[in-house]
Write a protein that holds these residues in place. Sequence first.
Motif, mmCIF file in Angstrom:
data_model
loop_
_atom_site.group_PDB
_atom_site.id
_atom_site.type_symbol
_atom_site.label_atom_id
_atom_site.label_comp_id
_atom_site.label_asym_id
_atom_site.label_seq_id
_atom_site.Cartn_x
_atom_site.Cartn_y
_atom_site.Cartn_z
ATOM 1 N N ILE A 96 -19.069 -21.475 10.629
ATOM 2 C CA ILE A 96 -18.260 -21.880 9.485
ATOM 3 C C ILE A 96 -19.067 -21.860 8.201
ATOM 4 O O ILE A 96 -18.612 -22.334 7.185
ATOM 5 N N SER B 75 -20.394 -21.234 4.815
ATOM 6 C CA SER B 75 -19.748 -20.782 3.577
ATOM 7 C C SER B 75 -18.255 -21.024 3.572
ATOM 8 O O SER B 75 -17.577 -20.703 2.608
ATOM 9 N N GLY B 76 -17.729 -21.600 4.627
ATOM 10 C CA GLY B 76 -16.349 -22.089 4.591
ATOM 11 C C GLY B 76 -15.290 -21.019 4.461
ATOM 12 O O GLY B 76 -15.473 -19.876 4.871
ATOM 13 N N THR C 69 -19.701 -27.509 1.047
ATOM 14 C CA THR C 69 -18.904 -26.306 0.863
ATOM 15 C C THR C 69 -17.503 -26.669 0.386
ATOM 16 O O THR C 69 -16.965 -26.049 -0.522
ATOM 17 N N GLY D 37 -12.809 -21.679 13.353
ATOM 18 C CA GLY D 37 -13.893 -22.559 13.783
ATOM 19 C C GLY D 37 -13.386 -23.705 14.637
ATOM 20 O O GLY D 37 -13.998 -24.071 15.638
ATOM 21 N N ARG E 294 -24.776 -24.310 2.793
ATOM 22 C CA ARG E 294 -26.005 -25.065 2.950
ATOM 23 C C ARG E 294 -26.621 -24.851 4.324
ATOM 24 O O ARG E 294 -25.920 -24.604 5.294
ATOM 25 N N HIS E 295 -27.927 -25.025 4.360
ATOM 26 C CA HIS E 295 -28.651 -25.164 5.625
ATOM 27 C C HIS E 295 -28.591 -23.956 6.540
ATOM 28 O O HIS E 295 -28.703 -24.088 7.747
ATOM 29 N N LEU F 85 -30.126 -24.108 10.406
ATOM 30 C CA LEU F 85 -29.213 -23.886 11.528
ATOM 31 C C LEU F 85 -29.612 -22.646 12.317
ATOM 32 O O LEU F 85 -29.543 -22.623 13.549
ATOM 33 N N TYR G 204 -21.758 -23.501 15.714
ATOM 34 C CA TYR G 204 -20.605 -23.991 14.947
ATOM 35 C C TYR G 204 -20.949 -23.981 13.461
ATOM 36 O O TYR G 204 -20.160 -23.544 12.619
ATOM 37 N N GLY G 205 -22.129 -24.506 13.185
ATOM 38 C CA GLY G 205 -22.538 -24.584 11.790
ATOM 39 C C GLY G 205 -22.632 -23.209 11.170
ATOM 40 O O GLY G 205 -22.191 -22.985 10.044
ATOM 41 N N LEU H 132 -12.526 -21.602 8.857
ATOM 42 C CA LEU H 132 -12.490 -22.972 9.374
ATOM 43 C C LEU H 132 -11.443 -23.095 10.480
ATOM 44 O O LEU H 132 -11.669 -23.759 11.491
ATOM 45 N N ARG H 133 -10.321 -22.449 10.286
ATOM 46 C CA ARG H 133 -9.287 -22.550 11.318
ATOM 47 C C ARG H 133 -9.764 -21.912 12.607
ATOM 48 O O ARG H 133 -9.556 -22.445 13.703
ATOM 49 N N ASN I 227 -10.777 -20.727 4.454
ATOM 50 C CA ASN I 227 -9.729 -21.227 5.315
ATOM 51 C C ASN I 227 -9.653 -20.616 6.699
ATOM 52 O O ASN I 227 -9.660 -21.304 7.714
ATOM 53 N N ALA I 228 -9.583 -19.298 6.713
ATOM 54 C CA ALA I 228 -9.430 -18.610 7.996
ATOM 55 C C ALA I 228 -10.614 -18.939 8.894
ATOM 56 O O ALA I 228 -10.470 -19.171 10.089
ATOM 57 N N LEU J 252 -24.577 -30.073 9.750
ATOM 58 C CA LEU J 252 -23.382 -29.250 9.690
ATOM 59 C C LEU J 252 -22.287 -29.963 8.899
ATOM 60 O O LEU J 252 -21.636 -29.377 8.036
#
Lengths: 166, 118, 956, 95, 517, 134
Positions: free
Chosen positions: E148, E150-151, C766, E159, E107-108, E112, E144-145, E156-157, E153-154, C759
């Motif tokens: 989030i 592909s990331g 990313t 997350g 990724r992954h 996951l 969790y993986g 991740l926050r 901002n919103a 992760l």
Amino acid sequence: MIKAYRWLLPHPLVTLLLAVVWTLLQNEISAGMVVFGVILGIIIPWGTSVWWPDTPRAFHVSRMVTYSIMVIWDIMVANVQVAWIVLTKPNSKLRPAWIVVPLELRQPEAITILAGTITLTPGTVSADLSDEGHSLLVHVLHTEDPDAVRDEIKTRYERRLKEIFA
Amino acid sequence: MELLVASAIGILTAGGIYLMLRLRTFPVILGISLLTYAVNVFLFASGRLSIGAPPILRDGIEVYADPLPQALVLTAIVISFGMTAVVVMIALGAYLGSDDDHVDDAINKPSTGTGDAT
Amino acid sequence: MSLFLIVALPFFGALLPGLMNSAGRQACAGITFTVSLAAFIGLLTNLPAVLAGDLVTARVDWIPSLGMNFTLMLDGLGFFFALLILGIGLLIIAYARSYLSRDDNMGEFFTYLLLFQGAMVGIVLSDNILLLLVFWELTSLSSFLLIGYWKHLPEGRQGARMALTVTGMGGLAMIGGMLILGQIAGSYDLSVILQNRDLIQADPLYVPALLLILLGCFTKSAQFPFHFWLPHAMAAPTPVSAYLHSATMVKAGIFLMARMWPVLSGTPEWFVIVTTAGLITMVLGAIIALFKHDLKALLAFSTVSHLGLITMLLGTGTAFGAMAAMFHILNHATFKAALFMSAGIVDHEAHTRDIRRLGGLRHLMPITFIIATLAALSMAGIPLLNGFLSKEMMLEEATHTVLFGAPWLVPALATFGSLFSAAYCFRLIGHTFLGPVRDDYPAKPHDPGAGMWLPPAILVVLVVMIGVAPFLAEPFVKVVTASVLGDTAEVPKAYFKIWHGLVPALFMSVIAVVGGLLMLAIFNPALRLWETTPRPEAKTIFEALIAAIVALSQRFIHGLHNGAFTRYGAIMAVTVIVAGFYAWSTGTVGPASREMQPVTPVAFAGWVMLLAATIGMVFLHRNRLMSLILIGIAGLMVSVGFVYFSAPDLAMTQITVEVVTIILLLLALNFLPNQTPIESTAMRRTRDTAIALAGGLATMGMAWHFLVRDAITTPISEFHLANSYKGGGGTNVVNVILVDFRGFDTYGEIIVLGIAALLIYALTETLLSGPVRARLLNRKPDQPRAGDMHPTMMVVLTRVIMPVVLMVGFYIFLRGHNEPGGGFIAGLVVSIAVVMQYMASGFSWASARLRYPYHGVIGAGVLIAGLTGIGSWFVSKPFLTSDFTYVRIPPFEKFELATAALFDLGVFLAVVGAVMLSLESFSRLARRAHVPDTEHPMDIDPSRDDPPMTPAREGV
Amino acid sequence: MSFATQLMDIALIVTFVVIALAQAMSMIRLVMGPSTGDRILALDTMVVNAIGLIVLLGIAQGVRIYFEVSLIIAMLGFVSTVAYARFVLRGDIIE
Amino acid sequence: MTHWIIAPVVLPALLAPFIVLAARYHIGIQRVFSIAGVLALIFVAAGLAWQASDGTITLYQLGDWAAPFGIVLVADRLSTLMVLLTAVLALFVLLYAIGSEWDNRGRHFHALFQFQLMGIMGAFLTGDLFNLFVFFEVLLIASYGLMIHSGGNARLRAGVQYVLFNLLGSTLFLFALGAIYAEAGTLNMADLAQRVRLIDGAETVGIRLAAVLLLLVFAIKAAVLPLHFWLPSSYAEAPAPVAALFAIMTKVGAYAIIRVYTMIFSPDLDVTAGLHTTWLMPAALASLAIGMIGVLAARHLDRLVAFAVIGSMGMVMVAISLFTPTSITAALYYTVHSTLAAAALFLIVDLVRTGRADLNLIAQPVVPGAALTSALFFLAAIAMAGLPPLSGFVGKLLVLDAAFSTSAAAWIWAVVLSSSLICVVGFSRAGSTLFWKAKSMPVADEPAETTAATPAPATLSYVAVGGLLTLLVAHTVFAGPATAYMADISDQLFNPEPYIETVLDTPGKLSTPKEGY
Amino acid sequence: MTAEIIGTYAVAICLLIGAGFAMVGAIGLLKFNDSMTRLHAPTKVGTVGIGALLLASMIHSFTVGDGSLHELLIMSFLFVTAPISANFMAKVNIHRRACDTPPEPPQDDTWSTLNVPEADREMASPATVQSPKG
Ligand code: NA
Ligand code: NA
């Protein structure tokens, strides 16, 4: 032949050290364990030798032993002295000082041992190297004569180390 | 001794909760780490306390500390390590993206979306 | 035809128009008509049985345990309604074919229409009330789609939502009512429920059930005070209005009241509620209708009024009332559908439905005029038309009805309502068709093609036929009435005829018609009066209400879920503490059963230090590095505590994890601000302190409770102690538990670690491929950096120490099974050795020389652990079954070979891989632009610039 | 014999108390600071003293298996001290 | 010795590292293996469910150690049902993820995803409480993986909060486990069920604390008020297929409550009387209400669906909290429904997102394919809102029916019915704004910009959504057999003796059964 | 028998010596009023103190049963790492200006720690260099 030997034992002293460490870890001596320790002592440096290029080839083990014994003695004596200073000397009477030791040693390994020795012998701490590595900065806890300390370092330790790494 | 351990758990918990309620991710993560300590000690204490009796079998010794909670705590420590690493990374990612390490999120930013569905 | 088929045909048929869409409009309408016609004919095949008084049934089990089954029945009532639904449906389909414009998606329209038709047929044929509920709600849904068919019209969307909301509410209430009814009767089958009138009416839950069911009926049938949605549903295309709001959907409520009549009616509650609601609706609807200028609105309110009339009739609870109601349903369906279609024709041709802009159409569209006039006169209650007959019966029934102890009340109001009813009918005829031809119609009106006028014409033929020869309808209406009444009453003997003699009803009728004409005469002053009278606008109120509810819920929801973790966390903490306290305070506590152990000074000192570290963290947490140092102390004290209380494995794990965690946090802190600003108010801090102290006390109390008591029986760990060596081959019981007794936990644990690393890696990737990358590359340190990235002493020392640490790691791994240690700790130790190298010479230098594929290491670790587990399958043992043996290979001592060690190797590799991959990821983030990879392992190396004596290089 | 063991017991207790006291004093320095260097130093001292404490426990309980713990603490204390210091010096501890 | 029971855990657990090792850079190969793995899972799960359907309880002693000393997996009707549900859900979610290319936006994903499945499967199958904790952690960290993935901002926050909340949850779980071990000296569920019956009434505090803490832990997972705060943002921000997969995660909490509070702390157990029976019901009703009010209040479609999930979990919990055989039957039926409906809705939300600038509930120009999407939305909304004819309605009737003769009937009925109405209003407002109002918009000047950003959904995406909706229809049409089977499950739950005996009386390595007492 | 008694005495003495030195280290840490002087006491005196305790442990192991020498490992570990730790802490003090500025080196430009990277120079104003306090 020598190439193969170097390839196999990039750091023979480390191999020896590791064998000793292994035996100490086992806390008992048996033939099997020593053999095993030697095997590990060969494998591990072999695996990590890429991180230790340019090994100093000159190294006088016997002089190193004498040097170590002397340092241990110095540590013991000086410890008492420093303890005395700590316990008795009020802060106002304390005379700490920076001293600069110009180095004749060039090999990193040698400089490191010198710096370590300075730190281990109480009352002095080696604090920094100059940016080209030609001087060592030492902090002294209490001295009335910084130059004397510098000279003692140079004569008592650096000279001997030069011989060891000669 | 029991009281010391119990109060240690309490102290760690209290500190952990307080920090967990802070506004920035860093202290919050540290708060949760403290809580993790607290719970690890609690879980460990579920086997009660024994001194000088590590559960390493030895001839002639009959009394050992309860090994099971120790194994459980070990697992818990490892897991919470992974979790902490992850939350640190995500928090870092969030901070790098928004230049803001508040843990609270202003999700109610005025939206054009609404209510007047006509 | 089977009842199933009759119900199913429209549903399955609904798929066809959509599919036929591309085949053209004609095909679309044609297939829809065919489907409907098939169902209609299917229904008619059952006519003989119905007329014979037989009950046609069909049954398939659906959810027997719930009593919800696909049970259908066809009796007079059901047949009657199904006939209306399918018969008028056919006409509507024909009409809609002409009515809809080229822009309208015909396939979609007919799909919805057939869905609706199926749902309606389902309602009237259901024998199971839960099934009935299904169809009931389906009519709400399909009518939602039909009303909102013209999506571009805001009125259409609003009207659709309002209809759905109101009828949906009723439907939900009805679910409650029906369930109660079913529970009382012990079955959800209508045939059973209808047999249990006495049981049901005696039950205390009768009134709630009645109220809930009536709520459903009233909303669906637009009874006061739920009448307001119906006019707004007129935003739908006219065929929809004609269908839903004359003959079908609004009649569903009426149908249900009729269906439930045997069990629900006859009680004072029923009488008062239903009659009153009906009466008010009738009068109110008629008054409002008179003053509506939109033809469809006028008709809509007239529908409301007539539904009130029928409701009132059902409310009286007499057999005659029921019969009158059934007759009026028939009549109303015919004239009202015809009127809606006529209104649609006017709209279609004149491009307006506003009465004020119309007039004189008699000359321009004579056919439409005749159709509309006949239907309207019937609605006004003019003799020789069917409306007159049932209205007479209503007035007759009214004279026998005593509400609230006042015998005059119902007759007076009924007459009053009829008066207005007549008035709006006359206005409809007069103001639309009579008068002079105008020259300002939006379009030039003329009669439409037969496709549009024929359907209403057919209905008007019925209007006249029944009006002239009521006896034609009489047997049928009586059959229907019989099925409404069930066993509770006899069908009244009264004959359907035009002339009953000089009965009060006749006088009331005359008053109504004459009064209606007078009303039209004074229409303009009356309109002014009406327009100056303040009156609530139902739509505005409804919308304001909904808007208020939405706004309120938004305030509530967004206020509560404000995105503040601090609040969520506090709520969670308080919840847990309160729940725990509740459990505690409602339980019993016995005396302590264990002796306390004495406190030693060293333990006390450790405790003090832990306290100091924790308190320090609370007070000094704004300095982030400081709080990291303090948490290091806390961790150190915890691990020393573990040693003290005989848990060396734990201590080692704790301290290694601690260090790796701190390294991670330091790596992260490099990017984060070093200080936390003061932001929370003193109030907040006080609150948080209170919660924290409560939480601390709670855990302390709980821990104390358990520490001074023994478990209720021997803990299972006795077994582990006893069998660790015998069965697991190890003397370190903790390790044997980890890799053997509970190896499965450990398997999960390393997977957690592996996932964590994946992760972190994935997120790093990313971030580095997103917008953050540029920022990272050009990041400025927030504090000046010292020189000397890779200090010489550190580098040199690492070269010696790292092999030693690796050896220690290896040792710890090997010894784990019998002494403190094991794969996990070994993994961490080895990782730390590598980290030392990274810290000394830098990541880029170190990894340029030796780069482990950490993904592979993790994968290999997890796979080795998993495959070790699977290995035991080959000896027919469960996953992770361990085995061990002792071997002797000279010169080595006898040593143990255990599968658990292989498993531990998996653990080891997974840990190393996971820790290193995580650290590597963090490190990659930190690499800046324009900083070349370091070329040398140490920054300062005098031997580099200043080669020492060359001969020495040969030596040793 | 008995005097010797008594003496040793007393010595053990004294040592325990002294080390505990030393820990507490280091803790004071840690909280007081004032410089980050002092704090790191205090932490380092506490780690070293903790090793002493564990060695003492081993002697007192006659258990030898705390050796690995001490060894690990010795190794890791060093690493964490360096990490803290590197952070102050360079921000990035692995660069 | 049959090893099928452990296959749902081991298969993804081996597949995931294999994908990491062998196919890290080849999305195509990852997809093939991932799909193959899920298909195999379905096959195995179906076999297990079939095996358990006649009431057989199968035990698997890991490491050959007998319970309660080692960890056991237990396959009974309930656990195999959940396993099968998970596997089937996973297939459609995976198809969608592939069709929509979500899996390739970070990724992954597939590794996951497999790990996530492993965690869920393990949680359903394990017979050991601490092992349940471990699987919770596995499924959480994988989640969790995925959350989030592909990331952004919103995301991740959100997350961060999601992870922090779950860390608290895990801490609480450990407190509960500590209390359980301290009180009863065991971790095995069956063993615990026996041991709690040895507790005498004079000393009940310990077990009550344990029981209530455990309940809170599961309540967090099940998003029961006031422990639901983690859900809205995380589900709304998660990538669509992930949110869809998460539909099963809340059910893990519900499953655990059913398991633990029927077998161990059963309603008739005196020492824990009044704990879950007192507070769970009001909390569940409140969740239902809050969820549906949230549907009405939502300003964004994704949050609307997230609140619908809370509401539907509330419904499940209402049924569970009655703790009667019929109510558990209803709860199980509703659980299956809610999982499929929520998953379908989240995927449809993603279809809606395609071609729109955002998910604000305001009208935006209509995009191609909207008709099909709107039809799918309408169907899924009907299901979620509990309108006929889909399974939501049947489920609602089952719950109401189960509540009829209980003391809380009036409350339950009032809340269930009125919240349904609110939900209907909320969905109809959202739907008409999204799909109808758009038609009244003037043709946008720059539609190309928004549509070009995200390509039109692939057929595979529609297949996935269609598949889920088909399952919902099947769940409705075959509601009879389905409820009958749920009743069988319920029956097995309320007669736990065979379960307990199977677990505790099967000897393992070096053990005599029931050692210790 | 006598060896055992002597051993026990030796253990006791070693313990007390160790305790004494450890205490001195702590006193020094607390007492001195300058970051650099504080560095002297615990890094070395303390180390020797722990060394004495380890020696006690070794002697003890020989008196009660099979001897153990592995404490030597810990001891050498501490001794080898102590100079590096001290070096780093001294660098921290110099970098953070927590002590007197050292004199210039005779040959080279400056001390390596003070050789602040070009990019950070303007940042190195006294204001930002102040060590953060609680
Ligand atoms: Na920073
Ligand atoms: Na920074």
